[in-house]
Design an enzyme around this catalytic site. Sequence first.
Site, mmCIF file in Angstrom:
data_model
loop_
_atom_site.group_PDB
_atom_site.id
_atom_site.type_symbol
_atom_site.label_atom_id
_atom_site.label_comp_id
_atom_site.label_asym_id
_atom_site.label_seq_id
_atom_site.Cartn_x
_atom_site.Cartn_y
_atom_site.Cartn_z
ATOM 1 N N HIS A 138 27.576 -20.254 -5.234
ATOM 2 C CA HIS A 138 29.143 -20.288 -6.139
ATOM 3 C C HIS A 138 29.314 -19.103 -7.217
ATOM 4 O O HIS A 138 30.174 -18.724 -7.757
ATOM 5 C CB HIS A 138 29.341 -21.651 -6.829
ATOM 6 C CG HIS A 138 28.234 -22.081 -7.733
ATOM 7 N ND1 HIS A 138 27.374 -22.862 -7.826
ATOM 8 C CD2 HIS A 138 28.163 -21.700 -9.271
ATOM 9 C CE1 HIS A 138 26.465 -22.779 -8.938
ATOM 10 N NE2 HIS A 138 27.006 -22.049 -9.771
ATOM 11 N N ASP A 168 24.989 -24.161 -1.133
ATOM 12 C CA ASP A 168 25.224 -23.650 -2.173
ATOM 13 C C ASP A 168 23.957 -22.607 -2.471
ATOM 14 O O ASP A 168 23.435 -22.442 -3.679
ATOM 15 C CB ASP A 168 25.218 -24.574 -3.797
ATOM 16 C CG ASP A 168 25.692 -23.710 -4.920
ATOM 17 O OD1 ASP A 168 26.436 -22.898 -4.540
ATOM 18 O OD2 ASP A 168 25.569 -24.102 -6.158
ATOM 19 N N SER A 245 22.938 -20.794 -13.467
ATOM 20 C CA SER A 245 23.085 -21.092 -12.025
ATOM 21 C C SER A 245 22.432 -19.747 -11.020
ATOM 22 O O SER A 245 22.491 -18.729 -11.425
ATOM 23 C CB SER A 245 24.437 -21.270 -11.419
ATOM 24 O OG SER A 245 25.039 -22.713 -12.207
#
Length: 401
Positions: A138, A168, A245
């Site tokens: 993402h 992901d 992230s």
Amino acid sequence: MARLLRQTLLAMALFSGGLAYGVWLSSPRGQEWLQQTPLASWSQRTSEGVGSLLPRPEAANSAAPADAVRPSNFIAAVAQKVGPAVVRIDATRTVASPLDPELFNQPFFPQLPQEFQQEGTGSGFIIDADGLILTNAHVVEGSERVRVHLLDGRTFEGKVKGSDPVTDIAVIQIEGENLPTVTLGNSDQVRPGDWAIAIGNPLGLDNTVTVGIISAVGRSSGQIGAANKRVTFLQTDAAINPGNSGGPLLDAEGRVIGVNTAIFQRAQGVGFAIPINRAMEIAERLIRDGRVEHAFLGIRMITLNPDLVARLNRDPARLSPLTVQEGVLIGEVVPGSPAEQVGLREGDVIVEIDGQPIRDAEQVQQLVDAAGVGKTLTLRVIRDGQVRIFQVKTGVLPPDF
């Protein structure tokens, strides 16, 4: 005489505004230093001011190189060791304006663009000295330009070698040589209570270090509100914020045990990471093939328990009651899917796959993933109180499922 001089100098330190120096000189360590310091040195340094009474750091460390590792705690040691291999990723993508397209046809809106450039920031870490970087899918999703920033100030243009939204995980390539790299750990050996150290770029604050513990292992995607992901998670209370992230979750020795990926929106101090063993399995396939195919049956599932079975059986619209207390209820069969092709129906209950009892939907998903694409699974199903056996050959998960 020497003792009197030392006492006089101590008094001078206390009464000349140098209280901290006086306190230090009166400590056991300071007294030991006083005894070992020649009086000539005292006289010379007293003339330089109270501050000169303390030991000079440059003299004590004159033999050490400028970049010597300073003794510290294990967290600082891990940060110093791994930090250079953690990168900031700036991704640029074109997105449509959120405004109603009809507004752009009005004469008073001619200057507004229907598309604009959106920039996002995430983290990543270098897994190969020639420039392979692991991050979250993402972080780079839909990106047209990816720039990678190293801790030493260097900036590289990056190319996305492959991205897998289902887990992901993504891999970026930059053109570099002898780049700093991380050391990979074994996420299968991680236990609740183990130390967890996160390094990343939350809110654009580069190379931020946070620490906590592993709170739990094996959290399912359904448990953390990410039902569309096919991976289990490590749970940690190390602070993970937007921008973290794709950064590494590390053990006490500085080995990567996870890829930080999610924040639990309904609580504070609860974050999640993809186990590094699973992440590297996906990364290797992305590096080799540029994509990952996931196995697919084509069903949407509901985990049964006695309370749910009781509620469903009270539904007057239900044609036949459920006769099992646990298993996985098929809530929907996707048209054209492998499940539909062999005759599975909404309302069927899966109780066994390849001889293994089934208790929840996550277990079904794990068995399908482990089988891979094109493998035949034997499903034991309860329909209208009767046992039925189905042989289902797994297909390829559609991108929009």
